[in-house]
Enzyme design. Structure first.
Site, mmCIF file in Angstrom:
data_model
loop_
_atom_site.group_PDB
_atom_site.id
_atom_site.type_symbol
_atom_site.label_atom_id
_atom_site.label_comp_id
_atom_site.label_asym_id
_atom_site.label_seq_id
_atom_site.Cartn_x
_atom_site.Cartn_y
_atom_site.Cartn_z
ATOM 1 N N ASP A 1 3.317 -1.380 14.027
ATOM 2 C CA ASP A 1 3.040 -2.331 12.938
ATOM 3 C C ASP A 1 4.049 -3.472 12.955
ATOM 4 O O ASP A 1 4.689 -3.771 11.950
ATOM 5 C CB ASP A 1 3.071 -1.617 11.590
ATOM 6 C CG ASP A 1 2.265 -2.359 10.512
ATOM 7 O OD1 ASP A 1 1.444 -3.215 10.891
ATOM 8 O OD2 ASP A 1 2.465 -2.086 9.325
ATOM 9 N N GLY B 1 0.799 -1.205 0.000
ATOM 10 C CA GLY B 1 0.000 0.000 0.000
ATOM 11 C C GLY B 1 0.835 1.257 0.000
ATOM 12 O O GLY B 1 0.390 2.317 -0.422
#
Length: 668
Positions: A466, A351
């Site tokens: 993350d 992304g």
């Protein structure tokens, strides 16, 4: 007659030799006939000046005496005394602004593999800087302040051993005959002389600096008592290393003398440095005057264009870049390194955009370039975050950010290339190569060490947000390194995080983060727990199944434990070649880190103690299951454990939890 001829031939050869005829001694009064070993951008000018770096090229240069020097007594291993003196000059194209400095070095090899330019001075990189196996001694003349190396200022002389964090350093200067200290500016462009002496009997290192025609001061600038016998090998090479960054800078050596077991010969009849600026005043009068009107027009036009471009593209150099900016790469160099960002060099995509492998021109440094696309959801805000955060971090388990580039709408981050790729490719999709348990545990321990550094040892608390296998990269020795800081946040110690935006990856999100949007070190611990189970089980935290009933990894591992066989959850690719107690520790720790109440999760400091076996993990009897997910008993044994270790681990136990919110709310 024959004897006389031999004498004449010998005298002829001596007259043209660059070094004296003494064993392990040489003298270069200029380098016209010097037989030096050069690499990088170093070269010898026709005037006899040795130019380590110039203002035309960003890079590094090395120059070594080509023959090995004997530094140790072969019978008892003691270090010989040695003495060297050299004359240098550093000139910047921008006056007081300077590129990086130069260093005199004694090293086991002439060619320095993997060394970085810029503040690493062409000697080390983020992996080997400070490594005892380097066997490097150096005296640096540093003109850039580097906080990560503990520099005292941007104009100092330092003694370096195996790394660029000097063991002794002083601001540049010298003591005159009245013992009065006189400041020196290393980038003044004026020639200066350095004397480096080591007394093998007293193990004393003296470093002295002075302007060229002042003569050697009686009192040295630096004195250090140090036994060099563990550092220096039997034979070593001697030479110089230097590098430049974004500021064009010349590093000159005018002459050099060296000798073991004696005093280095004095230097004389040295080549002359080129004059500052240009001599062509008459040429300017002759050619420049007719063009004055044209020049003024060009200048005026340039100022208008500059003003318009600045207003239109003001984001190209923002305040955060001035404050935090690491090395800024030229787009042309990155384009060349990645062969035009061609698909064959593509390492991965997501992304955020695409990542390409590249090899930098001149230095041949392997890099990974993260090119953020225009339609990226991360965009400028996450790009700024990554620059600010990872640009200031130096840790063996964090992927080094070497620099960045911005060109119009394109955003590029330049990392040190991790040759073994990301961890997830060794776990999923029928990998061609799998990691054995020893390798996996090494990666787990490395990631834990990196997170502990981010949470407690950085100047600010850094929350990664993350943590997952795809964001853990492996170097050539399969060491685990945390990467992708595009979602990271930092805040000062003793303050509370303010972000209220939920970001991360499903299956790794802590329940409190999904409710409040605030990311904390404890929410990183939750993600670390999911990562532990992921590595040990070879499964993703959430796996879709045909009946639409997703497999929740933490539930499945807990059910295996509840049936009395937690090792049933182990990745089948491991076979039976693993340490059962170590695997059980990792699985159990994964469950403890997954506790819904953040106040009952261990910190990364505690996780390291568990993984290293310093403290035993409590029994999993503290865990229980309910229809709402994974919960914890009021008196299941973990309370007593926390209380018993609170003094040594700093583990806060504020209250006893009742049935908590569903663990699954953080991952679905």
């Amino acid at each position: 007659m024959f004897f006389n001829l031999v004498i004449l031939v010998a005298l002829f050869l001596v007259g043209f030799a660059p070094a004296s005829s003494e064993v392990d001694a040489f003298t270069y009064n200029g380098f016209q006939l010097g037989n030096l070993s050069l690499d990088g951008i170093a070269n010898v000018k026709s005037s006899g000046l040795l130019l380590l770096t110039d203002s035309e090229t960003q890079g590094q240069g090395h120059a070594f005496y080509p023959n090995l020097i004997h530094f140790k007594n072969s019978t008892n291993g003691t270090i010989f005394s040695f003495s060297t003196t050299f004359v240098f000059a550093i000139r910047s194209d921008y006056g007081i602004l300077s590129g990086h400095g130069l260093v005199f070095i004694i090293a086991p090899q002439r060619r320095i593999e993997g060394a970085l330019a810029y503040h690493y001075l062409g000697l080390f990189n983020s992996t080997n800087n400070g490594d005892r196996s380097n066997h490097v001694f150096g005296v640096e003349l540093d003109t850039i302040y580097s906080e990560e190396f503990g520099d005292i200022n941007d104009n100092h002389v330092g003694i370096d051993i195996n790394g660029l964090r000097s063991v002794a350093a002083e601001k540049a200067g010298y003591f005159d005959d009245t013992d009065l200290f006189n400041n020196l500016t290393l980038i003044s462009g004026q020639p200066m002389q350095v004397w480096v002496e080591y007394d093998g009997s007293t193990q004393q290192i003296n470093v002295t600096v002075a302007p060229l025609h002042v003569g050697k001061p009686v009192r040295p600038l630096l004195s250090l008592k140090c036994d060099l016998s563990p550092i220096l090998d039997q034979t070593m090479y001697v030479g110089f290393s230097s590098s430049t960054g974004s500021v064009p800078t010349h590093h000159y050596i005018l002459g050099w003398s060296f000798k073991t077991n004696g005093k280095a010969q004095e230097l004389s009849q040295l080549p002359i440095l080129p004059r500052f600026g240009h001599k062509g005043t008459s040429r300017f009068v002759k050619i420049g005057l007719p063009l004055i009107s044209l020049v003024l027009l060009i200048v005026a036009t340039s100022m208008v264009v500059y003003y318009v471009r600045r207003k239109k593209y003001e984001e190209l150099l923002e305040d955060w870049e001035r404050e935090y900016r690491p090395q800024r790469f030229k787009y042309k160099d990155l384009y060349t390194a990645t062969k035009g960002f061609r698909e064959k060099e593509l390492l991965g995509a997501g992304g955020f955009g695409k990542v390409y492998k590249g090899v930098m021109p001149i230095t041949n440094l392997e890099i990974a370039v993260k090119k953020i696309s225009h339609e990226s959801k991360q965009g400028m805000k996450e790009f700024v975050s990554e620059i600010v955060i990872i640009g200031s971090i130096q840790h063996r388990n964090v992927v080094p950010l070497l620099g960045y580039c911005r060109r119009k709408g394109e955003l590029l981050l330049v990392y040190e290339y991790m040759s073994s790729g990301s961890l997830d490719k060794y776990l999923y999709d029928r990998p061609r190569v799998t990691l054995n348990w020893t390798q996996r545990f090494k990666v787990i321990r490395g990631v834990a060490s990196g997170l502990f550094f981010l949470h407690e040892e950085c100047d600010h608390i850094v929350v990664h947000r993350d943590i997952k296998a795809s964001n853990v990269l492996l170097d050539g020795e399969l060491n685990g390194r945390l990467g992708d800081f595009g979602l990271a946040r930092l805040y000062s110690h003793g303050t509370n995080p303010q972000s209220t935006r939920v970001v991360g990856t499903l299956g790794y999100l802590a329940p409190e983060h999904t409710r409040t949007g605030r990311a904390t070190p404890s929410s990183d611990v939750f993600s670390f727990g999911a990562f532990l189970l992921e590595v040990a089980c070879g499964r993703r935290p959430i796996e879709p199944r045909k009946d639409d009933d997703d497999l929740i990894l933490v539930d499945w591992v807990y059910s295996c434990w509840n049936r009395g066989n937690i090792l049933e959850a182990v990745d089948p690719n491991l076979g039976v070649d693993f340490v059962p107690g170590q695997v059980e520790l990792v699985l159990s720790l994964g469950l403890f880190c997954s506790r819904p109440d953040p106040s009952f999760r261990p910190t990364m400091r505690q996780n390291l103690l568990f993984l290293d076996g310093v403290v035993a993990l409590p029994e999993l009897s503290a865990l229980s299951a309910s229809s709402s997910g994974l919960t914890f008993d009021d008196h299941g044994g973990f309370d007593d454990f926390v209380n018993s270790y609170s003094s040594s681990l700093g583990y806060t136990h504020s209250r006893s939890p009742s049935v908590t919110d569903s663990f699954l709310s953080g991952g679905r």
